[in-house]
Design an enzyme around this catalytic site. Structure first.
Site, PDB file in Angstrom:
ATOM      1  N   ARG A 289       0.785  -1.205   0.103  1.00  0.00           N
ATOM      2  CA  ARG A 289      -0.070  -0.022  -0.080  1.00  0.00           C
ATOM      3  C   ARG A 289       0.780   1.269  -0.057  1.00  0.00           C
ATOM      4  O   ARG A 289       0.406   2.490  -0.653  1.00  0.00           O
ATOM      5  CB  ARG A 289      -0.968   0.086   1.139  1.00  0.00           C
ATOM      6  CG  ARG A 289      -1.646  -1.357   1.499  1.00  0.00           C
ATOM      7  CD  ARG A 289      -2.450  -1.546   0.247  1.00  0.00           C
ATOM      8  NE  ARG A 289      -3.375  -2.851   0.481  1.00  0.00           N
ATOM      9  CZ  ARG A 289      -4.001  -3.508  -0.358  1.00  0.00           C
ATOM     10  NH1 ARG A 289      -3.900  -3.136  -1.821  1.00  0.00           N
ATOM     11  NH2 ARG A 289      -4.868  -4.451   0.079  1.00  0.00           N
TER      12      ARG A 289
ATOM     13  N   HIS B 231     -12.823 -11.541  -3.133  1.00  0.00           N
ATOM     14  CA  HIS B 231     -13.163 -10.059  -3.018  1.00  0.00           C
ATOM     15  C   HIS B 231     -14.370  -9.969  -3.976  1.00  0.00           C
ATOM     16  O   HIS B 231     -15.299  -9.230  -3.909  1.00  0.00           O
ATOM     17  CB  HIS B 231     -12.079  -9.299  -3.521  1.00  0.00           C
ATOM     18  CG  HIS B 231     -10.763  -9.143  -2.863  1.00  0.00           C
ATOM     19  ND1 HIS B 231      -9.853 -10.016  -2.809  1.00  0.00           N
ATOM     20  CD2 HIS B 231     -10.579  -8.466  -1.802  1.00  0.00           C
ATOM     21  CE1 HIS B 231      -8.812  -9.778  -1.914  1.00  0.00           C
ATOM     22  NE2 HIS B 231      -9.250  -8.755  -1.171  1.00  0.00           N
TER      23      HIS B 231
ATOM     24  N   ASP C 191     -11.362 -11.862   7.633  1.00  0.00           N
ATOM     25  CA  ASP C 191     -11.103 -11.061   6.273  1.00  0.00           C
ATOM     26  C   ASP C 191     -12.250  -9.986   6.222  1.00  0.00           C
ATOM     27  O   ASP C 191     -12.950  -9.799   6.772  1.00  0.00           O
ATOM     28  CB  ASP C 191     -11.081 -11.745   5.267  1.00  0.00           C
ATOM     29  CG  ASP C 191     -10.143 -11.325   4.002  1.00  0.00           C
ATOM     30  OD1 ASP C 191      -9.730 -10.089   4.022  1.00  0.00           O
ATOM     31  OD2 ASP C 191      -9.616 -12.163   3.198  1.00  0.00           O
TER      32      ASP C 191
END
Length: 337
Positions: free
Chosen positions: A68, A176, A247
Site C-alpha cells: 500500500r 473479493h 477478512d
C-alpha cells in the site's frame, strides 16, 4: 473489536468519532490514505491522538502486488520470488525471506505503524486473488519460508498475522468478487494447506486471518463464520491461542451471512476476536452491530502492537539494512531476468 478503514489522507471529524468508540480497536490503511512519508507521519500522529487508549494501526504491506505504501518505501519483491529461489538455493531463500520480512516490518515500525497483515501462507496453486503473493505450491517450502518471515518480522518489532486460514490457495475464485468452495476433505487440507499455519504457530505468530472460503466437507459455513473451524480446529486441535481476525466484511464472499451487521455478528459468534471493516461506508453498520453484541468480551490486542522501532534516519544509517536492500534488489532482478 473492529479494525476500520478511513477515507482519505487525513482524519475527518466523523472518523475521529468512530475511533473514540470502545468497540474500535484500530485502523487499516490503504493506498488511498498515503501520499508520502511526511503525510503518513501526520496521519499516524492524528490517529494516535484520537483517544487515550492505544489504537492499532495496520496495513497490507506484503510486497509485490500488495504494497500500500510505495513512494519512499522499499519496493519489495513478490513472495513468489522467494519460492523460486527456494527451488535452486533453499538456504539462501530462507535467509532472504527473513531479510524481506525485516525490511518490510522495520520500515513500517519507523513510521509508527504497528502491523502488516503478513505473511501469506496460502499455497501457490492458481488462485486468482493470491497469485504471486504465495511463496510456493509445496506445503513444506511454505512452512519453512513462512517461519523465516515470522522471524524477520519479530526481529523488527512487529507481530505476525498468518493468512488466510485454513488456506485460500487451492481454489480459483477471488473472494473479493465471488464466493469460493473448496470440496477437499479435512484430511487432505490437514496434510497440505494447514501445515504452513502449524509451522507459523510454532514460530510464535500472534494472529491469524480467516479465509472467506467454504469447505463443505468440514462445515457448511465459510471458515470465518465457522465455530468448527475457529473453535474446533484452530483453537482446540491446533492449539492456537492468539488473535483471530476476519477478512474484510465488504468482500463479496462475505455476503452469505446477510448485511454488514449480520456479517459482523456472524464473525463474532464464530469466534473471531477482530473484524475488519475496510470500506468507510460500511463502518456505521459494523459499529452498530459491534455495539449490539451481547455478552461479548473485547480481546486485548496488546500482543499486536508494535514493539522496538528505529527512526527513519537511523534505519537509513543501518549497514544491515543496506546489505538487505542489495540482497532484495538482486532477488527481484533475478526473478525478472
Amino acid at each position: 473489536m473492529l479494525i476500520i478503514g478511513i477515507e482519505g489522507q487525513q482524519l475527518a471529524a466523523h472518523e475521529r468519532a468512530w475511533l473514540a468508540a470502545p468497540e474500535v480497536g484500530g485502523v487499516i490503511l490503504f493506498t488511498r490514505n498515503y501520499a508520502d512519508r511526511m503525510q503518513l507521519a501526520r496521519l499516524v500522529e492524528s490517529i494516535r491522538a484520537a483517544r487515550a487508549q492505544p489504537l492499532l494501526i495496520c496495513v497490507d504491506q506484503e510486497g509485490g502486488p500488495v504494497q500500500r505504501f510505495r513512494a519512499g518505501f522499499t519496493r519489495l519483491p513478490a513472495l513468489d520470488t522467494l519460492g523460486r529461489l527456494w527451488d535452486r538455493a533453499p538456504a539462501r531463500a530462507l535467509a532472504l525471506a527473513e531479510e524481506h520480512a525485516w525490511v518490510m516490518a522495520s520500515e513500517l515500525r519507523a513510521m509508527d505503524v504497528d502491523l502488516s497483515y503478513a505473511p501469506v501462507l496460502d499455497l501457490a496453486r492458481g488462485n486468482r486473488a493470491i497469485g504471486t503473493r504465495a511463496l510456493h505450491a509445496d506445503p513444506h517450502a511454505v512452512a519453512v519460508l513462512g517461519q523465516a518471515c515470522v522471524r524477520g518480522m519479530h526481529l523488527a518489532g512487529m507481530a505476525a498475522t498468518l493468512k488466510h486460514f485454513p488456506g485460500h490457495g487451492s481454489v480459483l475464485e477471488d473472494t473479493h468478487l465471488e464466493g469460493a468452495i473448496d470440496a477437499r476433505a479435512l484430511e487432505k487440507l490437514d496434510a497440505e494447506d494447514l501445515q504452513p499455519f502449524a509451522a507459523g504457530f510454532a514460530a510464535g505468530a500472534e494472529a491469524v486471518m480467516m479465509a472467506h472460503v467454504t469447505y463443505p466437507a468440514v462445515d457448511a459455513l465459510p471458515a470465518g463464520y465457522s465455530p468448527r473451524w475457529i473453535g474446533g480446529i484452530l483453537r482446540a486441535q491446533m492449539g492456537f491461542t492468539g488473535i483471530v481476525i476476519s477478512d474484510d466484511v465488504g468482500m463479496t464472499a462475505a455476503a452469505s451471512a446477510g448485511g454488514v451487521g449480520a456479517r459482523v455478528a456472524a464473525h463474532y459468534a464464530a469466534g473471531c476476536d477482530v473484524v475488519l471493516a475496510c470500506t468507510p461506508a460500511l463502518v456505521p453498520d459494523a459499529l452498530a452491530a459491534a455495539r449490539a453484541r451481547e455478552g461479548g468480551v473485547q480481546r486485548d490486542l496488546t500482543a499486536l502492537h508494535g514493539q522496538v522501532a528505529s527512526s527513519w534516519p537511523a534505519l537509513e544509517d543501518n549497514p544491515q539494512r543496506a546489505r538487505f536492500l542489495t540482497d532484495l534488489a538482486g532477488l527481484d532482478a533475478d526473478a525478472h531476468a
